[in-house]
Design an enzyme around this catalytic site. Structure first.
Site, short mmCIF file in Angstrom:
data_model
loop_
_atom_site.label_atom_id
_atom_site.label_comp_id
_atom_site.label_asym_id
_atom_site.label_seq_id
_atom_site.Cartn_x
_atom_site.Cartn_y
_atom_site.Cartn_z
N ASP A 191 -17.31 6.16 -5.05
CA ASP A 191 -16.58 4.83 -4.81
C ASP A 191 -15.18 4.85 -4.65
OD1 ASP A 191 -16.72 2.27 -4.25
OD2 ASP A 191 -16.97 1.38 -6.26
N LYS A 194 -12.38 6.90 0.64
CA LYS A 194 -13.50 7.21 1.57
C LYS A 194 -13.23 8.53 2.12
CE LYS A 194 -14.30 3.31 -0.26
NZ LYS A 194 -14.92 3.32 -1.27
N ASP A 219 -20.90 4.22 -2.08
CA ASP A 219 -20.58 2.83 -1.79
C ASP A 219 -19.75 2.69 -0.45
OD1 ASP A 219 -20.67 -0.10 -2.07
OD2 ASP A 219 -19.05 0.03 -3.50
N ASN A 220 -19.73 1.48 0.19
CA ASN A 220 -18.81 1.41 1.20
C ASN A 220 -19.11 2.09 2.27
OD1 ASN A 220 -16.48 0.62 -1.40
ND2 ASN A 220 -17.39 -0.86 -0.33
N GLU A 249 -18.50 -6.50 -1.19
CA GLU A 249 -18.55 -7.03 -2.26
C GLU A 249 -17.84 -8.58 -2.25
OE1 GLU A 249 -15.71 -3.45 -2.47
OE2 GLU A 249 -17.71 -3.90 -2.16
#
Length: 264
Positions: A191, A194, A219-220, A249
């Site tokens: 997380d 990226k 995540d993401n 989120e």
């Protein structure tokens, strides 16, 4: 004349507040680019200037005001309330947080690596579910974020379970075995930046930090997105992957978590 001017100013101020507090947030929450520009650039910059504090500092203040010391779930709840009612922030969030919780519970890991601590929200979620003998190492590049995260983790009463390390993931991953006595990680939560997902995954492979059955949870992967990581992890014979659809989120923008089992 003065009364008319006063009414005009009051009405204008009320309109601006309504736009800022409700109208614009409601509109942008469905658009990935707009939601990040509005919350991460405009609102954060404005509040930083007006309050002479940072978003992490304001989040910490919300924890200290509304959460019970030594109660991790109350810390999580205080941050979620802050992010939904006061000010958006880039935690994994309550919706994806439930997915994170379920994976941690399923794996029941003894060794966990978190890449990207930010203010400690997901660190608290993970650590609160670990057995007493488990080890969670979390890496944070930004020293200001790390300082806030330490206080959030301590407020949750989890400092004995967590080792927060400051620095770049690319520098620390090769040192894990030497510095922390880690052979392999049962669970890795990605997380952070990226564009580091893929190189850090390959680096963990090269350093022998993944065993057969190790879980990577990223995540993401849709917003902001990690297309190179997804292409690699979904097509490599070394992994078996599953996508958990969710939302960015505290918004309605599609996002999700990618759970990947290392096959050796």
């Amino acid at each position: 004349m003065w009364l008319t001017l006063l009414y005009s100013c009051t009405g204008g101020a009320a309109l601006l507040y309504a736009l800022y507090r409700w109208v614009i947030p409601a509109v942008v929450q469905y658009h990935a680019g707009l939601v990040l520009i509005w919350h991460d650039r405009i609102v954060e910059g404005l509040l930083n200037t007006l309050t002479q504090t940072t978003r992490p500092q304001r989040m910490l203040a919300a924890v200290q005001k509304n959460a019970t010391r030594g109660d991790p779930r109350s810390v999580v709840k205080a941050i979620d309330q802050f992010c939904r009612q006061k000010e958006w922030a880039m935690n994994v969030g309550d919706e994806k947080g439930c997915i994170l919780d379920s994976v941690v519970t399923e794996v029941n890991p003894a060794t966990v690596l978190e890449l990207g601590t930010y203010c400690g929200y997901s660190t608290v979620r993970i650590a609160s579910l670990l057995p007493s003998n488990a080890k969670l190492i979390t890496l944070e590049f930004n020293p200001d974020y790390a300082a806030i995260a330490r206080q959030v983790i301590a407020w949750a009463g989890l400092e004995d379970k967590v080792q927060l390390v400051e620095g770049a993931s690319g520098d620390w991953i090769p040192k894990m075995k030497e510095k922390f006595g880690i052979e392999t990680f049962d669970l890795v939560f990605l997380d952070h930046w990226k564009d580091r997902y893929l190189p850090d995954t390959k680096l963990m492979e090269e350093c022998g930090l993944l065993r057969k059955g190790s879980i990577l949870l990223a995540d993401n992967v849709i917003c902001p997105g990690t297309p190179d990581y997804l292409e690699y992890i979904r097509n490599s014979p070394r992994y078996k992957s599953q996508y958990f659809k969710s939302h960015l989120e505290y918004t309605k923008v599609e996002d999700g978590l990618e759970k990947s089992v290392f096959l050796g």
